[in-house]
Design an enzyme around this catalytic site. Structure first.
Site, PDB file in Angstrom:
ATOM      1  N   CYS A   1      41.035  40.976  38.783  1.00  0.00           N
ATOM      2  CA  CYS A   1      40.911  42.517  38.318  1.00  0.00           C
ATOM      3  C   CYS A   1      42.738  42.695  37.656  1.00  0.00           C
ATOM      4  CB  CYS A   1      40.716  43.378  39.522  1.00  0.00           C
ATOM      5  SG  CYS A   1      39.344  42.892  40.109  1.00  0.00           S
TER       6      CYS A   1
ATOM      7  N   CYS B   1      33.027  53.407  45.246  1.00  0.00           N
ATOM      8  CA  CYS B   1      33.064  52.033  45.096  1.00  0.00           C
ATOM      9  C   CYS B   1      33.102  52.053  43.548  1.00  0.00           C
ATOM     10  CB  CYS B   1      32.100  51.359  45.554  1.00  0.00           C
ATOM     11  SG  CYS B   1      32.171  51.237  47.412  1.00  0.00           S
TER      12      CYS B   1
ATOM     13  N   HIS C   1      35.167  49.720  35.647  1.00  0.00           N
ATOM     14  CA  HIS C   1      35.975  48.658  35.678  1.00  0.00           C
ATOM     15  C   HIS C   1      35.571  47.545  35.003  1.00  0.00           C
ATOM     16  CE1 HIS C   1      38.992  46.018  37.430  1.00  0.00           C
ATOM     17  NE2 HIS C   1      38.555  45.915  38.749  1.00  0.00           N
TER      18      HIS C   1
END
Length: 395
Positions: free
Chosen positions: A82, A213, A343
């Site tokens: 990430c 989340c 994301h």
């Protein structure tokens, strides 16, 4: 620190849910074109390209860059989980700062699939094996539940056990994230939510509910970085300078501490941010706006303290007092963050860069943090890597 490095152009495409995006080469090329246009630099003047993605075959970076122009530019493919996007930026900045080149492209993209993250290979050891073994020893590991949620949910439990905060404190971060994302046309989730709605959403791993989340996302973002001499010769925008940047990986404390907060990167964030503050001669109290890695609400809360934005044990008060949003001490994730903006792993670090560049230029429209002069970026990847970057408005 070598030559001064400026962010002279940024580009980002709207993030989308899996299945709703263009193929990755098109997304990456479009983000690169937007960054080049923003900078006023043709692709022919880019001397090196660092391209990040997590889920893709080798040389996917070339596939995206070739759609922008077949210039023969060296393309370095980057994968750091990430933290991939900010790792590409780290390499691009380092190349310019060293004097090896004058202008570089940092590009990140991801074409994701629905559902929680999981490894691509089952016939070889997982790079996260040591992390999984440590988690299993410390709190157990349920293969039927999302892996990342267990890591970061464990960090939330560790913080609650030490400081006795309410589970709803984490949920308040999601409420704030959606309020910010409502002002961001590039975010995936722009509808606001209430605290009750966040708490009532399905439990993923206690205390983290689904709305705490980040979602799997597709998207791309890019930045053009260059030297001051290059910018002046070509009449480019010198308003945003990278004042300091540091990248860290795990140390023994990650595993030996048996603290889930450290297992998910808190000590990396502490170390990287300290290096950045020292290099720039500033402190966390000087920061006006922050884009930090809120893959789960738990990580945002833990990171407040890791970056020194609030003292150890005070994150709940920091949140309840509204010090993490407009009108408070420091605006965190004005973009909506990973929780609401989305994301796409390889793009996240460069999307953070784009947001902070817009903030320092005064171009963030409804999200603008008034008078922003110092902006901090934190991007984390389990496995592990953490990149912290400080940007300053220089003109």
């Amino acid at each position: 620190m070598g030559n001064a490095v400026y962010v002279v152009g940024v580009g980002m495409i709207p993030f989308t849910k899996p299945g709703a995006s263009a193929p990755y080469p098109q997304m990456g090329a479009e983000a690169a074109r937007r960054a080049l246009a923003d900078a006023g630099v043709p692709i022919e003047r880019v001397e090196q390209a660092y391209v990040g993605y997590v889920f893709g075959d080798s040389c996917a970076g070339q596939a995206a860059v070739y759609d922008v122009g077949l210039t023969g530019v060296p393309v370095v493919n980057v994968n750091n989980n990430c933290a991939t996007g900010s790792t590409a930026l780290f390499l691009a900045r380092q190349a310019v700062a060293s004097g090896a080149i004058e202008c570089a492209l940092a590009l990140g993209f991801e074409q994701m699939v629905p559902g929680p993250l999981k490894g691509a290979w089952t016939d070889r050891p997982s790079p996260l094996a040591r992390f999984l073994d440590t988690m299993a020893e410390d709190q157990g590991y349920d293969e039927a539940l999302p892996r990342a949620a267990q890591f970061f949910g464990g960090a939330a439990r560790a913080y609650m056990a030490e400081h006795g905060i309410a589970a709803s404190t984490f949920a308040r971060i999601s409420v704030k994230a959606r309020q910010h994302a409502a002002r961001n046309p590039l975010a995936v989730f722009r509808q606001t939510v209430t605290l009750d709605e966040v708490m009532a959403s399905p439990m993923v791993f206690d205390p983290l509910t689904r709305l705490q989340c980040c979602p799997p996302t597709c998207g791309a973002a890019a930045a053009i970085v260059c030297s001051e001499d290059f910018a002046r010769r070509h009449g480019l925008d010198l308003r945003v300078r990278i004042a300091a940047q540091a990248m860290t990986t795990d140390t023994a404390s990650t595993f030996a501490s048996h603290d889930m907060r450290k297992l998910v990167g808190a000590d990396m964030a502490v170390a990287a941010s300290k290096k950045v503050y020292e290099a720039a001669g500033v402190g966390p109290e000087d920061i006006d706006v922050v884009e930090l890695h809120d893959c789960f609400t738990a990580n945002e809360l833990v990171t407040y303290e890791a970056l020194g934005l609030t003292a150890p044990g005070t994150a709940e008060k920091f949140i309840l007092d509204g010090d993490n949003t407009y009108g408070g001490r420091v605006v965190t994730n004005p973009s909506g963050g990973l929780l609401s903006k989305g994301h796409p792993l390889g793009a996240t670090g460069l999307a953070q860069c784009a947001e902070l560049t817009w903030q320092l230029r005064g171009q963030a429209e409804q999200r603008q943090v008034e008078g922003a002069r110092l902006a901090l970026q934190h991007n984390l990847g389990l496995g592990g890597a953490c990149v912290v970057t400080l940007y300053e408005r220089s003109h």
